[in-house]
Every structure is written in C-alpha cells, then in structure tokens.
Design a protein around this motif. Sequence first.
Motif, PDB file in Angstrom:
ATOM      1  N   ALA A  34     -14.367  15.113 -15.914  1.00  0.00           N
ATOM      2  CA  ALA A  34     -13.872  15.806 -14.723  1.00  0.00           C
ATOM      3  C   ALA A  34     -13.430  14.795 -13.668  1.00  0.00           C
ATOM      4  N   LEU A  35     -12.577  15.246 -12.767  1.00  0.00           N
ATOM      5  CA  LEU A  35     -12.095  14.396 -11.685  1.00  0.00           C
ATOM      6  C   LEU A  35     -13.138  14.404 -10.569  1.00  0.00           C
ATOM      7  N   VAL A  36     -13.878  13.313 -10.434  1.00  0.00           N
ATOM      8  CA  VAL A  36     -14.941  13.205  -9.447  1.00  0.00           C
ATOM      9  C   VAL A  36     -14.488  12.363  -8.268  1.00  0.00           C
ATOM     10  N   LYS A  37     -13.755  11.282  -8.555  1.00  0.00           N
ATOM     11  CA  LYS A  37     -13.292  10.383  -7.502  1.00  0.00           C
ATOM     12  C   LYS A  37     -11.910   9.861  -7.854  1.00  0.00           C
ATOM     13  N   CYS A  38     -11.160   9.482  -6.815  1.00  0.00           N
ATOM     14  CA  CYS A  38      -9.835   8.881  -6.990  1.00  0.00           C
ATOM     15  C   CYS A  38      -9.845   7.546  -6.271  1.00  0.00           C
ATOM     16  N   PHE A  39      -9.709   6.454  -7.031  1.00  0.00           N
ATOM     17  CA  PHE A  39      -9.569   5.147  -6.391  1.00  0.00           C
ATOM     18  C   PHE A  39      -8.189   5.070  -5.753  1.00  0.00           C
ATOM     19  N   LYS A  40      -8.119   4.616  -4.506  1.00  0.00           N
ATOM     20  CA  LYS A  40      -6.860   4.598  -3.769  1.00  0.00           C
ATOM     21  C   LYS A  40      -5.829   3.684  -4.415  1.00  0.00           C
ATOM     22  N   GLU A  41      -6.280   2.600  -5.062  1.00  0.00           N
ATOM     23  CA  GLU A  41      -5.328   1.683  -5.686  1.00  0.00           C
ATOM     24  C   GLU A  41      -4.708   2.254  -6.952  1.00  0.00           C
ATOM     25  N   ARG A  42      -5.262   3.336  -7.510  1.00  0.00           N
ATOM     26  CA  ARG A  42      -4.709   3.960  -8.711  1.00  0.00           C
ATOM     27  C   ARG A  42      -3.799   5.148  -8.406  1.00  0.00           C
ATOM     28  N   ILE A  43      -3.647   5.527  -7.139  1.00  0.00           N
ATOM     29  CA  ILE A  43      -2.768   6.643  -6.781  1.00  0.00           C
ATOM     30  C   ILE A  43      -1.328   6.150  -6.868  1.00  0.00           C
ATOM     31  N   VAL A  44      -0.531   6.820  -7.716  1.00  0.00           N
ATOM     32  CA  VAL A  44       0.860   6.436  -7.920  1.00  0.00           C
ATOM     33  C   VAL A  44       1.742   7.069  -6.853  1.00  0.00           C
ATOM     34  N   THR A  45       1.610   8.382  -6.651  1.00  0.00           N
ATOM     35  CA  THR A  45       2.404   9.117  -5.665  1.00  0.00           C
ATOM     36  C   THR A  45       1.454   9.921  -4.787  1.00  0.00           C
ATOM     37  N   ASP A  46       1.639   9.797  -3.471  1.00  0.00           N
ATOM     38  CA  ASP A  46       0.783  10.497  -2.508  1.00  0.00           C
ATOM     39  C   ASP A  46       1.628  11.506  -1.739  1.00  0.00           C
ATOM     40  N   HIS A  47       1.313  12.802  -1.879  1.00  0.00           N
ATOM     41  CA  HIS A  47       2.057  13.856  -1.188  1.00  0.00           C
ATOM     42  C   HIS A  47       1.351  14.318   0.084  1.00  0.00           C
ATOM     43  N   THR A  48       0.202  13.736   0.419  1.00  0.00           N
ATOM     44  CA  THR A  48      -0.560  14.171   1.590  1.00  0.00           C
ATOM     45  C   THR A  48      -0.151  13.367   2.813  1.00  0.00           C
ATOM     46  N   LYS A  49      -0.329  13.987   3.988  1.00  0.00           N
ATOM     47  CA  LYS A  49      -0.068  13.286   5.248  1.00  0.00           C
ATOM     48  C   LYS A  49      -1.344  12.587   5.727  1.00  0.00           C
ATOM     49  N   LEU A  50      -2.455  13.316   5.697  1.00  0.00           N
ATOM     50  CA  LEU A  50      -3.776  12.779   6.020  1.00  0.00           C
ATOM     51  C   LEU A  50      -4.571  12.661   4.729  1.00  0.00           C
ATOM     52  N   GLY A  51      -5.346  11.593   4.600  1.00  0.00           N
ATOM     53  CA  GLY A  51      -6.153  11.409   3.395  1.00  0.00           C
ATOM     54  C   GLY A  51      -7.225  12.470   3.262  1.00  0.00           C
ATOM     55  N   GLY A  52      -7.234  13.176   2.137  1.00  0.00           N
ATOM     56  CA  GLY A  52      -8.265  14.165   1.867  1.00  0.00           C
ATOM     57  C   GLY A  52      -8.006  15.537   2.445  1.00  0.00           C
ATOM     58  N   VAL A  53      -6.805  15.781   3.022  1.00  0.00           N
ATOM     59  CA  VAL A  53      -6.473  17.083   3.600  1.00  0.00           C
ATOM     60  C   VAL A  53      -5.190  17.593   2.942  1.00  0.00           C
ATOM     61  N   CYS A  54      -5.223  18.831   2.463  1.00  0.00           N
ATOM     62  CA  CYS A  54      -4.058  19.433   1.812  1.00  0.00           C
ATOM     63  C   CYS A  54      -2.948  19.674   2.834  1.00  0.00           C
ATOM     64  N   PRO A  55      -1.701  19.257   2.527  1.00  0.00           N
ATOM     65  CA  PRO A  55      -0.602  19.491   3.476  1.00  0.00           C
ATOM     66  C   PRO A  55      -0.166  20.951   3.535  1.00  0.00           C
ATOM     67  N   GLY A  56      -0.481  21.744   2.500  1.00  0.00           N
ATOM     68  CA  GLY A  56      -0.056  23.139   2.468  1.00  0.00           C
ATOM     69  C   GLY A  56      -0.958  24.074   3.253  1.00  0.00           C
ATOM     70  N   CYS A  57      -2.276  23.959   3.036  1.00  0.00           N
ATOM     71  CA  CYS A  57      -3.205  24.913   3.663  1.00  0.00           C
ATOM     72  C   CYS A  57      -4.241  24.237   4.571  1.00  0.00           C
ATOM     73  N   ASP A  58      -4.136  22.932   4.774  1.00  0.00           N
ATOM     74  CA  ASP A  58      -5.048  22.168   5.651  1.00  0.00           C
ATOM     75  C   ASP A  58      -6.508  22.259   5.229  1.00  0.00           C
ATOM     76  N   THR A  59      -6.776  22.430   3.946  1.00  0.00           N
ATOM     77  CA  THR A  59      -8.129  22.437   3.407  1.00  0.00           C
ATOM     78  C   THR A  59      -8.571  21.007   3.130  1.00  0.00           C
ATOM     79  N   VAL A  60      -9.783  20.654   3.501  1.00  0.00           N
ATOM     80  CA  VAL A  60     -10.333  19.339   3.187  1.00  0.00           C
ATOM     81  C   VAL A  60     -10.787  19.367   1.735  1.00  0.00           C
ATOM     82  N   PHE A  61     -10.172  18.533   0.881  1.00  0.00           N
ATOM     83  CA  PHE A  61     -10.499  18.537  -0.544  1.00  0.00           C
ATOM     84  C   PHE A  61     -11.235  17.283  -0.991  1.00  0.00           C
ATOM     85  N   ALA A  62     -11.312  16.240  -0.128  1.00  0.00           N
ATOM     86  CA  ALA A  62     -11.978  14.992  -0.523  1.00  0.00           C
ATOM     87  C   ALA A  62     -12.518  14.277   0.707  1.00  0.00           C
TER      88      ALA A  62
END
Length: 83
Positions: A34-62
Amino acid sequence: MAKPNKKGPSRTVDIFCANCKTPLYKYRKGGKGALVKCFKERIVTDHTKLGGVCPGCDTVFARDTLVRGTPAFKMIGGKVFCK
C-alpha cells in the motif's frame, strides 16, 4: 538506517484524491504494498499547489515528515488511491 535510493524504481503510479478524483502526483513507487509514504525526491509530476492538500477539494491527504532523514509525505489512510 539507510537512506532510500535516490534514483528509485522505474515503475510509476498515478496518485489521485479519493474524495474528488483529482490527480495529485506521478510517483516512482517501489514494491507491491500500500502507499504509506511518498519521498519528495521520487515525485515525478506534482499537481498540487500546497504540499499535502488536494487542489480540487482542499482536503488534507498527507502530512509533511522526515523518514530515514529524507523529506517525505506520510499519507493519511483512505484519502488517496493509486493506479
């Protein structure tokens, strides 16, 4: 403890918000678990504006954290899914 491999695995997964299905990251994930953690250096494409907050519904996911001395996002259970 050892640091994670910088290059990381070649397999990528797309990570989406479970609430609104907005794409969040394209991530180089290793292993079959399962996806438990995401190392920042392994993120290829980032669609978020703030880290850990969904840009669509503003839910904190991480939460921002350090894992083995490396910056990472620790995922909150049930907030994201990956394909």
